[in-house]
Motif scaffolding. Sequence first.
Motif, PDB file in Angstrom:
ATOM      1  N   ILE A 196      47.562 -29.266 -39.466  1.00 25.28           N
ATOM      2  CA  ILE A 196      46.295 -28.576 -39.215  1.00 25.28           C
ATOM      3  C   ILE A 196      46.541 -27.516 -38.146  1.00 25.28           C
ATOM      4  N   GLU A 197      45.659 -26.531 -38.091  1.00 29.45           N
ATOM      5  CA  GLU A 197      45.717 -25.534 -37.031  1.00 29.45           C
ATOM      6  C   GLU A 197      44.536 -25.775 -36.108  1.00 29.45           C
ATOM      7  N   ALA A 198      44.764 -25.586 -34.813  1.00 30.98           N
ATOM      8  CA  ALA A 198      43.687 -25.808 -33.856  1.00 30.98           C
ATOM      9  C   ALA A 198      43.899 -24.969 -32.617  1.00 30.98           C
ATOM     10  N   ARG A 199      42.806 -24.650 -31.970  1.00 31.67           N
ATOM     11  CA  ARG A 199      42.870 -23.930 -30.701  1.00 31.67           C
ATOM     12  C   ARG A 199      42.725 -24.963 -29.592  1.00 31.67           C
ATOM     13  N   VAL A 200      43.723 -25.011 -28.705  1.00 33.31           N
ATOM     14  CA  VAL A 200      43.744 -25.990 -27.624  1.00 33.31           C
ATOM     15  C   VAL A 200      43.778 -25.241 -26.297  1.00 33.31           C
ATOM     16  N   ASP A 201      42.943 -25.669 -25.341  1.00 33.13           N
ATOM     17  CA  ASP A 201      42.927 -25.045 -24.019  1.00 33.13           C
ATOM     18  C   ASP A 201      44.332 -25.064 -23.413  1.00 33.13           C
ATOM     19  N   LYS A 202      44.726 -23.988 -22.769  1.00 31.06           N
ATOM     20  CA  LYS A 202      46.017 -23.796 -22.094  1.00 31.06           C
ATOM     21  C   LYS A 202      47.183 -23.588 -23.054  1.00 31.06           C
ATOM     22  N   PHE A 203      47.001 -23.824 -24.357  1.00 36.68           N
ATOM     23  CA  PHE A 203      48.085 -23.670 -25.329  1.00 36.68           C
ATOM     24  C   PHE A 203      47.798 -22.567 -26.344  1.00 36.68           C
ATOM     25  N   GLY A 204      46.544 -22.225 -26.553  1.00 37.99           N
ATOM     26  CA  GLY A 204      46.176 -21.263 -27.583  1.00 37.99           C
ATOM     27  C   GLY A 204      46.111 -21.947 -28.939  1.00 37.99           C
ATOM     28  N   THR A 205      46.370 -21.197 -29.996  1.00 34.43           N
ATOM     29  CA  THR A 205      46.338 -21.764 -31.346  1.00 34.43           C
ATOM     30  C   THR A 205      47.684 -22.402 -31.662  1.00 34.43           C
ATOM     31  N   ILE A 206      47.662 -23.681 -32.028  1.00 38.02           N
ATOM     32  CA  ILE A 206      48.897 -24.385 -32.362  1.00 38.02           C
ATOM     33  C   ILE A 206      48.723 -25.140 -33.675  1.00 38.02           C
TER      34      ILE A 206
END
Length: 69
Positions: free
Chosen positions: A49-59
């Motif tokens: 899956i793709e997700a936007r995570v705080d401090k990491f951006g989209t991963i």
Amino acid sequence: MPKDANGVELNSGDNVSVVKDLKVKGASATLKRGTTVKNIKLSSKDNEIEARVDKFGTIVLKTEFLKKI
């Protein structure tokens, strides 16, 4: 349909939690167990899956390390 670590189906827009500390390639920090990831997007591969995570951006995350909330 992608499934989480417990076999529950995941859909776009779901919120998930990380079940294991994960090292993120290209980042110096670790994604900690219990981190909540909101509003996921399904990718073309069934186990990712793709997700936007705080401090990491989209991963991109493998579904075997996620649990639907």
